[in-house]
Design a protein around this motif. Structure first.
Motif, short mmCIF file in Angstrom:
data_model
loop_
_atom_site.label_atom_id
_atom_site.label_comp_id
_atom_site.label_asym_id
_atom_site.label_seq_id
_atom_site.Cartn_x
_atom_site.Cartn_y
_atom_site.Cartn_z
N ARG A 129 1.81 0.77 0.18
CA ARG A 129 0.46 0.86 0.70
C ARG A 129 0.49 1.31 2.15
NH1 ARG A 129 -3.25 -4.03 -0.26
NH2 ARG A 129 -4.56 -2.53 0.75
N ALA A 130 -0.45 2.15 2.50
CA ALA A 130 -0.59 2.57 3.89
C ALA A 130 -1.34 1.49 4.66
CB ALA A 130 -1.35 3.89 3.95
N LEU A 131 -0.88 1.20 5.85
CA LEU A 131 -1.57 0.24 6.69
C LEU A 131 -2.80 0.89 7.31
CD1 LEU A 131 1.43 -1.42 8.55
CD2 LEU A 131 0.15 -2.31 6.60
N SER A 132 -3.88 0.13 7.41
CA SER A 132 -5.08 0.65 8.05
C SER A 132 -5.71 -0.43 8.91
CB SER A 132 -6.07 1.16 7.01
OG SER A 132 -6.46 0.11 6.15
N TRP A 133 -6.36 -0.02 9.96
CA TRP A 133 -7.02 -0.93 10.88
C TRP A 133 -8.48 -1.00 10.49
CZ3 TRP A 133 -11.00 -0.33 14.40
CH2 TRP A 133 -11.16 -1.36 15.32
N VAL A 134 -9.03 -2.22 10.44
CA VAL A 134 -10.43 -2.41 10.09
C VAL A 134 -11.07 -3.32 11.13
CG1 VAL A 134 -12.03 -3.25 8.33
CG2 VAL A 134 -9.88 -2.21 7.62
N TRP A 165 -14.40 0.73 -1.72
CA TRP A 165 -13.53 0.62 -0.56
C TRP A 165 -13.13 -0.84 -0.33
CZ3 TRP A 165 -14.94 -1.96 4.06
CH2 TRP A 165 -14.00 -1.86 5.09
N LEU A 189 -9.47 -2.45 -0.56
CA LEU A 189 -8.93 -3.05 0.65
C LEU A 189 -8.49 -4.49 0.42
CD1 LEU A 189 -8.49 -2.67 3.77
CD2 LEU A 189 -10.73 -3.75 4.01
#
Length: 52
Positions: free
Chosen positions: A4-9, A33, A37
């Protein structure tokens, strides 16, 4: 298990999305989404925020 790609939320945005998701007021694209997530099933039988 796939990578999984890391993402900032942004936390306030995420909390608002969860609240609207629980109320059924989130657009379909945002529902997808949030489900992706948080790795939740399409229809969550329990609240996502315990105690709320």
């Amino acid at each position: 298990m796939g990578r999984r790609a890391l993402s900032w939320v942004n936390t306030p945005v995420l909390l608002q999305a969860i609240e609207r998701y629980e109320q059924g007021r989130l657009p379909r694209s945002m529902q997808l989404w949030l489900q992706t997530l948080l790795e939740i099933e399409e229809s969550a039988p329990t609240p996502l925020r315990p105690g709320c």
